[in-house]
Scaffold this active site. Structure first.
Site, PDB file in Angstrom:
ATOM      1  N   SER A 196       0.845  -1.200   0.000  1.00  0.00           N
ATOM      2  CA  SER A 196       0.000   0.000   0.000  1.00  0.00           C
ATOM      3  C   SER A 196       0.874   1.242   0.000  1.00  0.00           C
ATOM      4  O   SER A 196       2.087   1.167   0.226  1.00  0.00           O
ATOM      5  CB  SER A 196      -0.884  -0.001   1.240  1.00  0.00           C
ATOM      6  N   LYS A 197       0.236   2.369  -0.235  1.00  0.00           N
ATOM      7  CA  LYS A 197       0.978   3.625  -0.219  1.00  0.00           C
ATOM      8  C   LYS A 197       1.619   3.827   1.146  1.00  0.00           C
ATOM      9  O   LYS A 197       2.734   4.322   1.259  1.00  0.00           O
ATOM     10  CB  LYS A 197       0.036   4.772  -0.553  1.00  0.00           C
ATOM     11  N   ARG A 198       0.885   3.422   2.178  1.00  0.00           N
ATOM     12  CA  ARG A 198       1.421   3.589   3.536  1.00  0.00           C
ATOM     13  C   ARG A 198       2.729   2.820   3.738  1.00  0.00           C
ATOM     14  O   ARG A 198       3.624   3.275   4.431  1.00  0.00           O
ATOM     15  CB  ARG A 198       0.391   3.168   4.579  1.00  0.00           C
ATOM     16  N   GLY A 251       4.968   2.353   1.520  1.00  0.00           N
ATOM     17  CA  GLY A 251       6.000   3.174   0.896  1.00  0.00           C
ATOM     18  C   GLY A 251       6.443   4.283   1.833  1.00  0.00           C
ATOM     19  O   GLY A 251       7.638   4.504   2.046  1.00  0.00           O
ATOM     20  N   TYR A 309       3.879   5.444  -6.020  1.00  0.00           N
ATOM     21  CA  TYR A 309       3.228   6.048  -7.188  1.00  0.00           C
ATOM     22  C   TYR A 309       4.223   6.169  -8.347  1.00  0.00           C
ATOM     23  O   TYR A 309       5.423   6.343  -8.124  1.00  0.00           O
ATOM     24  CB  TYR A 309       2.702   7.442  -6.851  1.00  0.00           C
TER      25      TYR A 309
END
Ligand code: GLU
Length: 502
Positions: free
Chosen positions: A260-262, A264, A272
């Site tokens: 997930s973005k979290r 990262g 992204y």
């Protein structure tokens, strides 16, 4: 005759484009290219509450940066437009109504408050076969009651009536036979009270209307597949249903769950494709592009997350991927994301990219540091010397800045303790007699003079490097000197002697 392959990437414009999304786009693109087909970009923006300004342009920019431009999109329409679902609004309602008429869907009049109350009352409440008769809908209410509610335009949605105890099965191109018991599937809303379709209805209606032949999408959509398959069947389109391929998840580095973005943010790597600026908060999330990835490396890395050609080969350009891509070699298992490996891909791509091509991108990096490049040829020469040492584009700053300006600081720790007046004397003489005709000649001269002064050349090489570069890095020191030329090398030696003596 074989049907012409048509695939689609169907993102919702809700924010930054996750690398999993780009991989989905890439696999669609590759499959289309491999089969001389058409790659469609459809924007799924029916959920206005999740719509984010600028996200659509951003998605197109990301695909453009990766070099995987759609053949049909709202910017480049074909015969199947419009390519934004919000502009196709009028096409969905009739299908929802048709499903009601045919007994495959029903009107539901439950208010949000009533639904909330139910959710509180029953843990994990599902609107479906075991509960629907206790709710307010056209199955539980009498014909007259329903007619009156409709007459009075009482807000209502249309829900699919999932059949009881059926087995919905299909052949997934990646996973093989997949089967779902309908007892676990809820009665999804198809048409919302505002007349907008939900994703489930819109995706089926549009895939049919756009004559999509194959659907490549992330594994997270697998649980929705039975609803979609039922809809294809109930709308009478079963014989033209596309083939499904659910791509393996991209997993966190430790393999525990979807990336997930979290993750990262937590582990310090981008998720992204490109920088994304949240239009509400102004927060910027760094993308692979801005971190200094080459699009070729990013695409190559993504392709290998879940696919290989069956050999040990890891480096593939887009053209080669287009040729070699095959469904059979997509793995079922999730692919762990490894940022170090991603950087390795970039490093390999920097190595094989001609310096002349890197020049433009590196210039932008250097400009950020106020280093102006006056002569492209000089930069290209420098890049040839240093590119094998760079993993990300910003690495070029540290690796090349000293070719444009004196070192800003010297690595004192590496030099001071062993610096002697004798060494200073050597460099004074050396500077006056510089011969930089070639790196080879320069090295021979340096060694000869060192010997004359009673030094082993090795003792003087490091100080010489630090004089020119500032630190213990860079290509061969005589190559650097030759590139800088006599005047600049002399100046650097003089400045450094002063600094080291101080
Ligand atoms: N709009 C969905 C998404 O955001 C598309 C899923 C699909 O490809 O069916 O990913």
């Amino acid at each position: 005759m074989e049907k012409k392959v048509r695939v689609r990437f169907a993102p919702s414009p809700t924010g930054g484009l996750h690398l999993g999304g780009v991989r989905t786009a890439l696999f669609n693109y590759l499959f289309a290219k491999k089969h001389n087909g058409t790659f469609v970009l459809r924007i799924e923006d029916t959920d206005q509450s999740r719509f984010v300004e600028g996200a659509e342009e951003y998605i197109e920019d990301c695909l453009n940066w990766c070099g995987i431009m759609p053949d049909e999109s709202s910017g480049n329409p074909g015969n199947f437009g419009p390519y934004r679902q919000s502009e196709r609004k009028s096409s969905y309602k009739k299908f929802a109504e048709q499903l009601v008429t045919d007994g495959y869907a029903y009107y539901a009049f439950d208010t949000p408050e009533e639904l909330d109350a139910k959710r509180k009352e029953i843990p994990n409440f599902q609107y479906g076969q075991t509960t629907r008769m206790h709710m307010r809908n056209s199955l539980s209410l009498s014909h007259d009651e329903v007619a009156e509610l409709l007459e009075n335009e009482i807000p209502h949605v249309i829900r699919i009536k999932v059949p009881e105890d059926e087995n919905v099965s299909f052949k997934d191109l990646i996973r093989g036979d997949v089967a779902f018991e309908t007892s676990g599937v809820d009665d999804k809303v198809l048409l919302k009270a505002d007349g907008m379709p939900t994703y489930h209805l819109a995706v089926v209606v549009d895939d049919k209307a756009m004559e999509i032949t194959h659907i490549f999408r992330g594994e997270e959509w697998l649980p929705s597949a039975p609803v979609h398959i039922l809809l294809w069947k109930y709308l009478g389109w079963e014989n033209i249903m596309p083939q499904w391929a659910h791509l393996p998840l991209i997993l966190k580095p430790d393999g525990n769950g979807k990336l997930s973005k979290r993750d990262g943010d937590r582990l310090g790597f981008p998720v992204y494709a490109m920088n994304w600026t949240d239009p509400k908060t102004g927060d910027v999330t760094t993308g692979f592009k801005e971190l200094g990835f080459l699009p070729e490396a990013f695409v190559n890395m993504l392709a290998m997350l879940g696919w290989n050609d069956g050999t040990e080969q890891e480096l593939f350009g887009l053209a080669e991927l287009e040729e070699k891509f095959s469904l059979e070699r997509i793995s079922k298992a999730g692919a762990k994301f490894d940022f170090e490996k991603a950087k390795w891909f970039n490093h390999e791509w920097i190595k094989v990219t001609p310096a002349a091509e890197l020049c433009r991108m590196v210039k932008v990096e250097l400009q950020k540091e106020n280093i102006e490049v006056e002569n492209d040829k000089y930069l290209i020469h420098v890049l040839e010397m240093i590119k094998d040492r760079c993993f990300l584009l910003p690495d070029f700053i540290a690796q090349s800045a000293y070719f444009f300006d004196l070192p800003k600081a010297y690595d004192d720790a590496a030099i001071k303790a062993k610096w002697t007046p004798e060494k200073a004397a050597f460099f004074e003489v050396y500077a006056e007699n510089l011969d930089l005709t070639s790196a080879e000649i320069a090295e021979i001269a340096f060694k000869a003079l060192a010997e004359k002064h009673g030094f082993k050349a090795g003792e003087l090489m490091l100080p010489f490097r630090i004089m020119l570069v500032g630190g213990k890095f860079g290509p061969g020191v005589f190559d650097i000197a030759v590139t800088l030329g006599v005047e600049k090398t002399q100046l650097r030696i003089e400045k450094a002697i002063q600094a080291f003596n101080a």
